[in-house]
Design a protein around this motif. Sequence first.
Motif, PDB file in Angstrom:
ATOM      1  N   ARG A  60       0.827  -1.205   0.000  1.00  0.00           N
ATOM      2  CA  ARG A  60       0.000   0.000   0.000  1.00  0.00           C
ATOM      3  C   ARG A  60       0.862   1.255   0.000  1.00  0.00           C
ATOM      4  O   ARG A  60       1.982   1.265   0.496  1.00  0.00           O
ATOM      5  CB  ARG A  60      -0.898   0.034   1.237  1.00  0.00           C
ATOM      6  CG  ARG A  60      -1.959  -1.038   1.315  1.00  0.00           C
ATOM      7  CD  ARG A  60      -2.647  -0.911   2.641  1.00  0.00           C
ATOM      8  NE  ARG A  60      -3.738  -1.856   2.817  1.00  0.00           N
ATOM      9  CZ  ARG A  60      -4.363  -2.044   3.976  1.00  0.00           C
ATOM     10  NH1 ARG A  60      -4.010  -1.345   5.028  1.00  0.00           N
ATOM     11  NH2 ARG A  60      -5.345  -2.913   4.069  1.00  0.00           N
ATOM     12  N   GLY A  61       0.284   2.310  -0.536  1.00  0.00           N
ATOM     13  CA  GLY A  61       0.980   3.586  -0.561  1.00  0.00           C
ATOM     14  C   GLY A  61       0.098   4.625  -1.229  1.00  0.00           C
ATOM     15  O   GLY A  61      -1.134   4.525  -1.174  1.00  0.00           O
ATOM     16  N   VAL A  62       0.714   5.602  -1.882  1.00  0.00           N
ATOM     17  CA  VAL A  62      -0.050   6.658  -2.542  1.00  0.00           C
ATOM     18  C   VAL A  62       0.486   6.888  -3.953  1.00  0.00           C
ATOM     19  O   VAL A  62       1.677   6.737  -4.226  1.00  0.00           O
ATOM     20  CB  VAL A  62       0.000   7.984  -1.763  1.00  0.00           C
ATOM     21  CG1 VAL A  62      -0.660   7.840  -0.397  1.00  0.00           C
ATOM     22  CG2 VAL A  62       1.435   8.488  -1.600  1.00  0.00           C
ATOM     23  N   PHE A  63      -0.429   7.239  -4.855  1.00  0.00           N
ATOM     24  CA  PHE A  63      -0.075   7.712  -6.184  1.00  0.00           C
ATOM     25  C   PHE A  63      -0.116   9.237  -6.158  1.00  0.00           C
ATOM     26  O   PHE A  63      -1.084   9.824  -5.676  1.00  0.00           O
ATOM     27  CB  PHE A  63      -1.049   7.168  -7.229  1.00  0.00           C
ATOM     28  CG  PHE A  63      -0.972   5.679  -7.414  1.00  0.00           C
ATOM     29  CD1 PHE A  63      -0.069   5.127  -8.312  1.00  0.00           C
ATOM     30  CD2 PHE A  63      -1.785   4.832  -6.673  1.00  0.00           C
ATOM     31  CE1 PHE A  63       0.010   3.757  -8.490  1.00  0.00           C
ATOM     32  CE2 PHE A  63      -1.716   3.462  -6.843  1.00  0.00           C
ATOM     33  CZ  PHE A  63      -0.812   2.917  -7.747  1.00  0.00           C
ATOM     34  N   ILE A  64       0.930   9.864  -6.672  1.00  0.00           N
ATOM     35  CA  ILE A  64       1.006  11.320  -6.638  1.00  0.00           C
ATOM     36  C   ILE A  64       1.461  11.851  -7.993  1.00  0.00           C
ATOM     37  O   ILE A  64       2.099  11.155  -8.784  1.00  0.00           O
ATOM     38  CB  ILE A  64       1.965  11.824  -5.540  1.00  0.00           C
ATOM     39  CG1 ILE A  64       3.389  11.289  -5.782  1.00  0.00           C
ATOM     40  CG2 ILE A  64       1.454  11.432  -4.165  1.00  0.00           C
ATOM     41  CD1 ILE A  64       4.415  11.851  -4.801  1.00  0.00           C
ATOM     42  N   PRO A  78      11.364   8.803  -0.896  1.00  0.00           N
ATOM     43  CA  PRO A  78      11.332   7.375  -1.229  1.00  0.00           C
ATOM     44  C   PRO A  78      10.085   6.675  -0.708  1.00  0.00           C
ATOM     45  O   PRO A  78       9.660   5.656  -1.257  1.00  0.00           O
ATOM     46  CB  PRO A  78      12.592   6.825  -0.553  1.00  0.00           C
ATOM     47  CG  PRO A  78      12.849   7.764   0.586  1.00  0.00           C
ATOM     48  CD  PRO A  78      12.418   9.114   0.095  1.00  0.00           C
ATOM     49  N   ALA A  79       9.498   7.210   0.353  1.00  0.00           N
ATOM     50  CA  ALA A  79       8.309   6.612   0.963  1.00  0.00           C
ATOM     51  C   ALA A  79       7.553   7.697   1.719  1.00  0.00           C
ATOM     52  O   ALA A  79       8.076   8.790   1.963  1.00  0.00           O
ATOM     53  CB  ALA A  79       8.692   5.468   1.901  1.00  0.00           C
ATOM     54  N   ILE A  80       6.314   7.388   2.088  1.00  0.00           N
ATOM     55  CA  ILE A  80       5.432   8.366   2.731  1.00  0.00           C
ATOM     56  C   ILE A  80       5.158   7.941   4.169  1.00  0.00           C
ATOM     57  O   ILE A  80       4.772   6.791   4.430  1.00  0.00           O
ATOM     58  CB  ILE A  80       4.092   8.483   1.970  1.00  0.00           C
ATOM     59  CG1 ILE A  80       4.344   8.879   0.517  1.00  0.00           C
ATOM     60  CG2 ILE A  80       3.155   9.474   2.658  1.00  0.00           C
ATOM     61  CD1 ILE A  80       5.031  10.203   0.334  1.00  0.00           C
ATOM     62  N   THR A  81       5.342   8.861   5.094  1.00  0.00           N
ATOM     63  CA  THR A  81       5.090   8.585   6.511  1.00  0.00           C
ATOM     64  C   THR A  81       3.645   8.926   6.864  1.00  0.00           C
ATOM     65  O   THR A  81       2.941   9.612   6.105  1.00  0.00           O
ATOM     66  CB  THR A  81       6.027   9.410   7.397  1.00  0.00           C
ATOM     67  OG1 THR A  81       5.698  10.816   7.250  1.00  0.00           O
ATOM     68  CG2 THR A  81       7.489   9.195   7.021  1.00  0.00           C
ATOM     69  N   ALA A  82       3.217   8.468   8.034  1.00  0.00           N
ATOM     70  CA  ALA A  82       1.868   8.782   8.504  1.00  0.00           C
ATOM     71  C   ALA A  82       1.694  10.289   8.659  1.00  0.00           C
ATOM     72  O   ALA A  82       0.643  10.841   8.314  1.00  0.00           O
ATOM     73  CB  ALA A  82       1.618   8.071   9.835  1.00  0.00           C
ATOM     74  N   PHE A 125       4.102   3.327   1.766  1.00  0.00           N
ATOM     75  CA  PHE A 125       4.108   3.843   3.134  1.00  0.00           C
ATOM     76  C   PHE A 125       5.327   3.308   3.883  1.00  0.00           C
ATOM     77  O   PHE A 125       5.834   2.226   3.590  1.00  0.00           O
ATOM     78  CB  PHE A 125       2.841   3.432   3.882  1.00  0.00           C
ATOM     79  CG  PHE A 125       1.597   4.113   3.411  1.00  0.00           C
ATOM     80  CD1 PHE A 125       1.496   5.497   3.401  1.00  0.00           C
ATOM     81  CD2 PHE A 125       0.513   3.378   2.965  1.00  0.00           C
ATOM     82  CE1 PHE A 125       0.349   6.132   2.961  1.00  0.00           C
ATOM     83  CE2 PHE A 125      -0.648   3.992   2.529  1.00  0.00           C
ATOM     84  CZ  PHE A 125      -0.724   5.376   2.530  1.00  0.00           C
ATOM     85  N   THR A 126       5.773   4.083   4.838  1.00  0.00           N
ATOM     86  CA  THR A 126       6.790   3.623   5.765  1.00  0.00           C
ATOM     87  C   THR A 126       6.318   3.900   7.182  1.00  0.00           C
ATOM     88  O   THR A 126       5.895   5.020   7.478  1.00  0.00           O
ATOM     89  CB  THR A 126       8.159   4.288   5.484  1.00  0.00           C
ATOM     90  OG1 THR A 126       9.128   3.753   6.397  1.00  0.00           O
ATOM     91  CG2 THR A 126       8.111   5.806   5.635  1.00  0.00           C
ATOM     92  N   PRO A 127       6.304   2.861   8.058  1.00  0.00           N
ATOM     93  CA  PRO A 127       6.731   1.500   7.782  1.00  0.00           C
ATOM     94  C   PRO A 127       5.828   0.813   6.763  1.00  0.00           C
ATOM     95  O   PRO A 127       4.699   1.267   6.517  1.00  0.00           O
ATOM     96  CB  PRO A 127       6.633   0.824   9.148  1.00  0.00           C
ATOM     97  CG  PRO A 127       5.608   1.629   9.888  1.00  0.00           C
ATOM     98  CD  PRO A 127       5.788   3.033   9.441  1.00  0.00           C
ATOM     99  N   GLU A 128       6.328  -0.274   6.160  1.00  0.00           N
ATOM    100  CA  GLU A 128       5.606  -0.956   5.092  1.00  0.00           C
ATOM    101  C   GLU A 128       4.211  -1.364   5.532  1.00  0.00           C
ATOM    102  O   GLU A 128       4.004  -1.835   6.651  1.00  0.00           O
ATOM    103  CB  GLU A 128       6.378  -2.201   4.633  1.00  0.00           C
ATOM    104  CG  GLU A 128       5.746  -2.894   3.444  1.00  0.00           C
ATOM    105  CD  GLU A 128       6.494  -4.136   3.025  1.00  0.00           C
ATOM    106  OE1 GLU A 128       6.924  -4.192   1.847  1.00  0.00           O
ATOM    107  OE2 GLU A 128       6.639  -5.051   3.853  1.00  0.00           O
TER     108      GLU A 128
END
Length: 221
Positions: free
Chosen positions: A95-99, A109-113, A185-188
Amino acid sequence: MIAIADKTVTNLQSKEAIAGVITIGAAETVMFDHVIQAISKLQRDYPNVTITLISGSTTDLLARLNQGELDFLFALDFTQKASYDYLDFPDADVRGVFINRHHPLASEPAITAEQLTQYPVAISRQSSFNDSLVEELGLKASQLNIRMKYNLIGNARMYPLVDDQLLLVGIAGVINAPELLFKPFTPENISTGTMIWKHTPFLTPLHEEFIHYLENELPIK
């Protein structure tokens, strides 16, 4: 009800030939490639098998499975397994985000909360997806600036194309657009997949064959 009965008769009358219709509901995920591979091989061996594929969220499709409109449902993050027969997939989605490529977080490199709370968000309307996502990231739903809730991500993918501040929450691989970047997302944070079907004292030969082909297609964990 008449359509369901007709399909059941067709399948039951095809014991020797393995022919008939399999109706599958499915969430959007790259894991569904295993199902497509299994379907292709099944139809190669049994060319009189036809597939009806209905895409949607687990929330929307589960009632259709319960009512007999679907034979199988491929669900993400399914938590009601005790009520169904099922086959877990050994792999998982990220999971993560498209931007937009011009988003301020494009070089991250990754997105935090914390970063997720700083920008407008488009997110699935499926409660199980959102509840687990928020919980695992250590957030409260009230902390998110939700601008859109979508059923299927296909149309929602256009939103970050016109709003370069938007974070479109989704799963890696389900959108292939050069104008968009995927950031995990980070953490994964991952989604698991499960093929479910109703408890039954017997399966038709057609359905048994489909499950057999699907089991053979899944990678060994």
